[in-house]
Design an enzyme around this catalytic site. Structure first.
Site, PDB file in Angstrom:
ATOM      1  CB  SER A 109      -1.053   0.041   1.055  1.00 16.12           C
ATOM      2  OG  SER A 109      -2.208  -0.837   1.083  1.00 16.12           O
ATOM      3  CG  PHE A 170     -10.933 -12.036  -4.670  1.00 14.33           C
ATOM      4  CD1 PHE A 170      -9.977 -10.941  -4.541  1.00 14.33           C
ATOM      5  CD2 PHE A 170     -12.094 -12.228  -5.457  1.00 14.33           C
ATOM      6  CE1 PHE A 170     -10.270 -10.140  -5.720  1.00 14.33           C
ATOM      7  CE2 PHE A 170     -12.225 -11.079  -6.409  1.00 14.33           C
ATOM      8  CZ  PHE A 170     -11.345 -10.125  -6.677  1.00 14.33           C
ATOM      9  CE1 TYR A 210      -5.161   3.043   3.772  1.00 16.59           C
ATOM     10  CE2 TYR A 210      -5.048   0.785   4.583  1.00 16.59           C
ATOM     11  CZ  TYR A 210      -4.628   1.811   3.796  1.00 16.59           C
ATOM     12  OH  TYR A 210      -3.300   1.685   2.934  1.00 16.59           O
ATOM     13  CG  ASN A 393       2.887 -14.844  10.360  1.00 19.99           C
ATOM     14  OD1 ASN A 393       2.739 -13.884  10.522  1.00 19.99           O
ATOM     15  ND2 ASN A 393       3.746 -15.262  11.237  1.00 19.99           N
TER      16      ASN A 393
END
Length: 431
Positions: A109, A170, A210, A393
């Site tokens: 991002s 997805f 967000y 992870n």
């Protein structure tokens, strides 16, 4: 798990409130250097005294790698208040090679900073009006039943756009699914179409949440207005003029990561219950304008320095980079620190982080499976940090390194509220 949690677990990650305060990754680096502190007038521009850079504390903050959660890390600190750099752990589990200091990174991002810069440039050129509805420029792209959403509300996450409905295409959010499907790709329109039939989170302009959807739409807006690809606009407006040779928007079908780089791994479980690492270095860059770009620490440093100094934007648009809207934070993965007190912390492109010692920094976090990175700086650029860690992870356990580096880089910071602050449901992406 909410409707988008599965996607968020392996999509672009931009950290919870804990990461906002923390800002870093680290290294028990064998080599480091610290330059003298600046004159008092330079430090004063940060509005709070910065701590000196202590190599011992920095090394301790990022030491102990590799381990079960993180294979390697790098950290670069520059600015008039001092320099330090180092790496820790390994960049390749097979060979044991260390982490390259100038490694290419999947910046997740942090890509949004580039996207916002291009949109703000178009606003400065009077090709886009930040106060006009997106629907005026992109008819038929957003679901027809949504209210008008202003362009500027995309950039500062006050749009209230839906998060999107869950889709088996997805994945289920597991490391196993991502490792097996890491080359699978989605178009921006496929992502945006996930909003169909979903409710708005709040009325546009009344809160901040967000939401990666905002930046898929922003990328489509750039392409519609310019008639060029998003990659072309980033290249012609930012990377080429600034000489950023290692920063780019990959082609949709290009899963490669240029060298030098650290490998990204995920720990996956076999049918017999045993676990093993899977190399996910090559993966689809489908997050695109929302989170698909590649860069290096040196390039990110140069870009943020130029951006903060006003090289890319006239004063009116430059002011938007450092203007936080006065609205509440609505169930957002960001702005979760005690200093934020439930209010917005994001601007049109970056975010503000307040430490409890009074230091204020601005920047952006971002992740892809195998990478968690960030770039932050004081407004006067007296201290800039770029970090990247390689987690194995998708549950955010690497955050402790980010917190430790934040404390070593900027002084006392607000402590994380809890490990739950980094749960999959609050990660950034199509959520």
């Amino acid at each position: 798990m909410n409707s988008s949690a599965a996607r968020t677990r392996w999509s672009t990650v931009a950290a919870s409130g804990a990461v906002l305060v923390a800002l870093a990754a680290g290294t028990a680096a064998p080599a480091s250097a610290v330059t003298p502190a600046p004159a008092p007038a330079t430090v004063a521009a940060t509005r709070a005294p910065l701590p000196g850079l202590d190599p011992v504390k920095l090394q301790a903050a990022i030491g102990g790698l590799p381990n079960g959660d993180v294979t390697g890390a790098l950290l670069r600190i520059t600015g008039s208040a001092g320099h330090w750099s180092g790496t820790s752990g390994v960049g390749d589990l097979e060979t044991g090679r260390g982490v390259p200091p100038g490694a290419h990174l999947r910046i997740g991002s942090i890509s949004k900073v580039f996207t916002a810069t291009v949109v703000l440039q178009l606003a400065a050129e009077h090709r886009i009006d930040l106060d006009k509805p997106v629907q005026q420029y992109l008819p038929g792209v957003l679901p027809a039943d949504l209210p008008p959403v202003e362009v500027g509300q995309l950039l500062n996450h006050t749009s209230g756009l839906p998060r999107g409905v869950a889709s088996p295409d997805f994945g289920d959010g597991s490391p196993e699914w991502f490792a097996a499907n890491r080359l699978k790709s989605f178009t921006p329109r496929q992502v945006v179409d996930l909003m169909a039939g979903q409710p708005m989170q709040f009325a546009p302009g009344t809160a901040q949440q967000y939401n990666g959807m905002n930046y898929y739409v922003a990328g489509l807006l750039v392409e519609k207005i310019t008639g060029h690809t998003f990659a072309h606009e980033v290249r012609s407006r930012i990377t080429r003029p600034l000489g950023l040779r290692d920063t780019y928007v990959p082609d949709a079908d290009d899963p490669r990561l240029p060298g030098p780089h650290s490998h990204g791994y995920l720990t996956v479980m076999s049918p017999d219950g045993t676990t093993h690492p899977v190399d996910v270095t090559e993966q689809s860059p489908w997050p695109w304008a929302e989170g698909g770009m590649i860069s290096t620490p040196a390039d990110l440093d140069r870009f943020m320095t130029a951006l903060f100094r006003g090289r890319f934007l006239p004063s009116a648009q430059q002011a938007e980079l450092f203007t936080v809207p006065d609205v509440p934070s609505f169930h957002s993965s960001q702005c979760r620190t005690e200093a934020d007190a439930g209010r917005a912390c994001m601007t049109m492109g970056i975010m503000r982080v307040k430490a409890s010692n009074g230091v204020v920094v601005w920047g952006k976090t971002g992740s892809r499976p195998g990478w968690t990175s960030g770039v932050f700086a004081t407004r006067d650029l007296s201290r800039k940090i770029i970090y990247s860690v390689n987690p194995t992870n998708l549950d955010g356990t690497e955050i402790r390194y980010v917190q430790q580096i934040a404390a070593a880089s900027f002084g006392t910071v607000v402590p994380a509220t809890s490990a739950a602050a980094y749960s999959p449901a609050v990660k950034d992406t199509v959520s």
